[in-house]
Design an enzyme around this catalytic site. Structure first.
Site, PDB file in Angstrom:
ATOM      1  N   CYS A 156       0.771  -1.191   0.049  1.00  0.00           N
ATOM      2  CA  CYS A 156      -0.003   0.073   0.020  1.00  0.00           C
ATOM      3  C   CYS A 156       1.018   1.451  -0.227  1.00  0.00           C
ATOM      4  CB  CYS A 156      -0.978  -0.002   1.275  1.00  0.00           C
ATOM      5  SG  CYS A 156      -2.258  -1.144   0.842  1.00  0.00           S
TER       6      CYS A 156
HETATM    7  N1  COA Z   1     -21.020  -8.591   7.190  1.00  0.00           N
HETATM    8  C1  COA Z   1     -21.684  -8.860   8.456  1.00  0.00           C
HETATM    9  N2  COA Z   1     -20.634  -8.933   9.497  1.00  0.00           N
HETATM   10  C2  COA Z   1     -19.622  -9.056   9.483  1.00  0.00           C
HETATM   11  C3  COA Z   1     -18.849  -8.856   8.017  1.00  0.00           C
HETATM   12  C4  COA Z   1     -19.536  -8.647   7.076  1.00  0.00           C
HETATM   13  N3  COA Z   1     -19.124  -8.741   5.836  1.00  0.00           N
HETATM   14  N4  COA Z   1     -17.550  -9.207   8.337  1.00  0.00           N
HETATM   15  C5  COA Z   1     -17.106  -9.388   9.470  1.00  0.00           C
HETATM   16  N5  COA Z   1     -18.676  -9.299  10.344  1.00  0.00           N
HETATM   17  C6  COA Z   1     -18.629  -9.388  11.861  1.00  0.00           C
HETATM   18  C7  COA Z   1     -17.651 -10.313  12.498  1.00  0.00           C
HETATM   19  O1  COA Z   1     -18.078 -11.532  12.357  1.00  0.00           O
HETATM   20  C8  COA Z   1     -17.584  -9.748  13.772  1.00  0.00           C
HETATM   21  O2  COA Z   1     -18.676 -10.258  14.535  1.00  0.00           O
HETATM   22  P1  COA Z   1     -18.496 -10.904  15.933  1.00  0.00           P
HETATM   23  O3  COA Z   1     -18.537  -9.408  16.753  1.00  0.00           O
HETATM   24  O4  COA Z   1     -20.094 -11.224  16.269  1.00  0.00           O
HETATM   25  O5  COA Z   1     -17.550 -11.692  16.290  1.00  0.00           O
HETATM   26  C9  COA Z   1     -17.814  -8.377  13.597  1.00  0.00           C
HETATM   27  O6  COA Z   1     -18.552  -8.225  12.266  1.00  0.00           O
HETATM   28  C10 COA Z   1     -16.615  -7.491  13.590  1.00  0.00           C
HETATM   29  O7  COA Z   1     -15.662  -8.157  12.988  1.00  0.00           O
HETATM   30  P2  COA Z   1     -14.326  -7.356  12.634  1.00  0.00           P
HETATM   31  O8  COA Z   1     -13.421  -8.203  11.319  1.00  0.00           O
HETATM   32  O9  COA Z   1     -13.700  -7.542  13.986  1.00  0.00           O
HETATM   33  O10 COA Z   1     -14.679  -6.022  12.107  1.00  0.00           O
HETATM   34  P3  COA Z   1     -13.877  -4.752  12.069  1.00  0.00           P
HETATM   35  O11 COA Z   1     -14.521  -3.602  12.958  1.00  0.00           O
HETATM   36  O12 COA Z   1     -12.418  -5.090  12.446  1.00  0.00           O
HETATM   37  O13 COA Z   1     -13.767  -4.262  10.644  1.00  0.00           O
HETATM   38  C11 COA Z   1     -12.490  -4.147   8.706  1.00  0.00           C
HETATM   39  C12 COA Z   1     -13.182  -4.885   9.694  1.00  0.00           C
HETATM   40  C13 COA Z   1     -11.713  -5.138   7.562  1.00  0.00           C
HETATM   41  C14 COA Z   1     -13.372  -3.060   7.912  1.00  0.00           C
HETATM   42  C15 COA Z   1     -11.238  -3.438   9.503  1.00  0.00           C
HETATM   43  O14 COA Z   1     -10.851  -4.513  10.203  1.00  0.00           O
HETATM   44  C16 COA Z   1     -10.395  -2.674   8.605  1.00  0.00           C
HETATM   45  O15 COA Z   1     -10.478  -2.011   7.976  1.00  0.00           O
HETATM   46  N6  COA Z   1      -8.971  -3.032   8.958  1.00  0.00           N
HETATM   47  C17 COA Z   1      -7.762  -2.494   8.626  1.00  0.00           C
HETATM   48  C18 COA Z   1      -7.802  -2.190   7.074  1.00  0.00           C
HETATM   49  C19 COA Z   1      -6.392  -2.139   6.512  1.00  0.00           C
HETATM   50  O16 COA Z   1      -5.900  -1.102   6.643  1.00  0.00           O
HETATM   51  N7  COA Z   1      -5.993  -3.072   5.963  1.00  0.00           N
HETATM   52  C20 COA Z   1      -4.722  -2.841   5.207  1.00  0.00           C
HETATM   53  C21 COA Z   1      -4.897  -3.458   3.969  1.00  0.00           C
HETATM   54  S1  COA Z   1      -4.241  -2.165   2.988  1.00  0.00           S
END
Ligand code: COA
Length: 371
Positions: A156
């Site tokens: 990135c």
């Molecule tokens: N639809 C519905 N629910 C979902 C889901 C989806 N597509 N994906 C995950 N969930 C649920 C999970 O099961 C979890 O449920 P639980 O609390 O009952 O276990 C909950 O939502 C939270 O999941 P989580 O993965 O912890 O979400 P998050 O708040 O961390 O957000 C991202 C996910 C990917 C948006 C976030 O982690 C992110 O942006 N991370 C950094 C991204 C980044 O910079 N990456 C670098 C690449 S360049």
């Protein structure tokens, strides 16, 4: 020593859009088919049933509302769930080169330059379509640019690390006019069947032209750049030439983008905040001096957090423009899209800060001044 200046930038945006609603309908259809096909194993407890995705979750957790992609049909086909990209003959331009050339032409038009003025082409992106010859050399030829060209990859942070490379070469006098092009076909390294990340990425190509500043030049003077890296496995893609034996394996999940999203949040945010603060300190730039932040576009909460840390208050939307609601995460191209779309309104003398961060970990920042 010479002064580098960004005289032009350009964005190539694919014509297909996938909204969150469209994405979720197809993902949920895939889940239903999977669960029906594996009903017996699920009942026996041998495998877990898959769960539906949700468009509201996607918007709230990431800030993403849609993404542009090279191929929409293949991604949305619940029996396929991956883009259908044409396989091209060696005589045809590669897809990355084609997208990159379009972005470069836009940057050249803004700068009032011709392809022949370019003497360094850097293709800085998080994945490259082939090992060699370098995509950058192909782009150089398609453009009719001179000098030399090569590929580089810092995930990135590819574009900001590319900017530092280009600016340093202009400064030292080894080149006069460099282009940093970042064709990011993220749809091809995303697992569209993984609910945790199927919504994250989109496709795009960006270009920035970095030249030796001459009297009367207009653009963004590159006052300074700063790069940093620290190894982490929390964002990883194992695809590579030593892994061909895996081609026969059913589970190739690690050959695409994999992340520990929560850990990324926790570890990258302090790293980026400290990096920017130290960079500003060294350049004697105060928060009040910054008229704009062009941040990496991965997640809205991450950007809100960094913007607040840098400015010491909640930034106005115009001070920290986000484009990820429209483009999703486009890897190294994200901060350059924000720069390209939201920079021309700055007044002469205004300062802005460009910053990307991601796998590696890596952070790259640049302090720019409108001249
Ligand atoms: N639809 C519905 N629910 C979902 C889901 C989806 N597509 N994906 C995950 N969930 C649920 C999970 O099961 C979890 O449920 P639980 O609390 O009952 O276990 C909950 O939502 C939270 O999941 P989580 O993965 O912890 O979400 P998050 O708040 O961390 O957000 C991202 C996910 C990917 C948006 C976030 O982690 C992110 O942006 N991370 C950094 C991204 C980044 O910079 N990456 C670098 C690449 S360049």
């Amino acid at each position: 020593m010479h002064q580098p200046i960004i005289t032009g930038s350009g964005v190539h945006t694919p014509s297909n859009v996938i909204t969150n609603d469209e994405l979720v309908v197809s993902f949920n259809a895939y889940v239903d088919r999977f669960n029906a096909a594996h009903q017996e194993e699920i009942v026996k407890g041998d495998i877990a049933a898959k769960t539906h995705s949700n468009a509201d979750f996607i918007r709230d957790a990431s800030g993403i509302e849609q993404r542009y992609v090279v191929d929409k049909e293949g991604i949305l086909d619940p029996t396929r769930m991956t883009p259908q990209l044409d396989s091209r003959s060696d005589d045809a331009p590669s897809l990355m080169a084609e997208m990159g050339v379009d972005a470069i032409h836009k940057a050249l038009a803004q700068a009032g330059r011709e392809p022949a003025d370019i003497d360094l082409t850097l293709c800085a992106a998080s994945n490259h379509e082939r090992a060699y010859p370098a995509i950058a050399v192909e782009i150089q030829q398609l453009l009719g640019a001179g000098g030399f060209a090569y590929d580089m990859n810092v995930a990135c942070s590819s574009a900001t690390f590319g900017l530092q490379t280009a600016a340093d070469m202009v400064r030292a006098g080894s080149v006069k006019c460099a282009v940093v092009v970042s064709p990011e076909i993220c749809s091809a390294h995303l697992e569209w069947r993984d609910r945790d990340c199927h919504f994250i990425f989109g496709d795009v190509a960006t270009a920035i032209l970095v030249e030796r500043e001459i009297d009367g030049a207009t653009g963004f003077r590159v006052l300074s750049t700063r790069c940093a890296t620290k190894f982490s496995n929390n964002i990883r893609n194992n695809n590579g030439y030593l892994r061909r034996a895996h081609d026969q394996m059913e589970d190739r999940r690690d050959m695409q983008f994999v992340q520990e999203g929560r850990k990324v949040f926790k570890e990258v945010l302090p790293m980026v905040s400290r990096h920017i603060a130290a960079h500003m300190d060294d350049e004697n730039i105060l928060a009040n001096d910054l008229k704009r932040l062009w941040l990496h576009q991965a997640n809205k909460s991450m950007n809100d957090y960094i913007g607040k840390k840098v400015l010491g208050r909640i930034p106005e939307p115009s001070e920290q423009p986000n484009i990820l609601q429209d483009y999703a995460n486009t890897s190294s191209a994200g901060s350059i899209i924000a720069f390209s779309k939201y920079s021309q309104d700055l007044a002469l003398g205004d300062h802005g800060l460009l910053c990307s961060f991601g796998a590696g970990y890596s952070v790259g920042s640049a302090v720019l001044k409108r001249v």
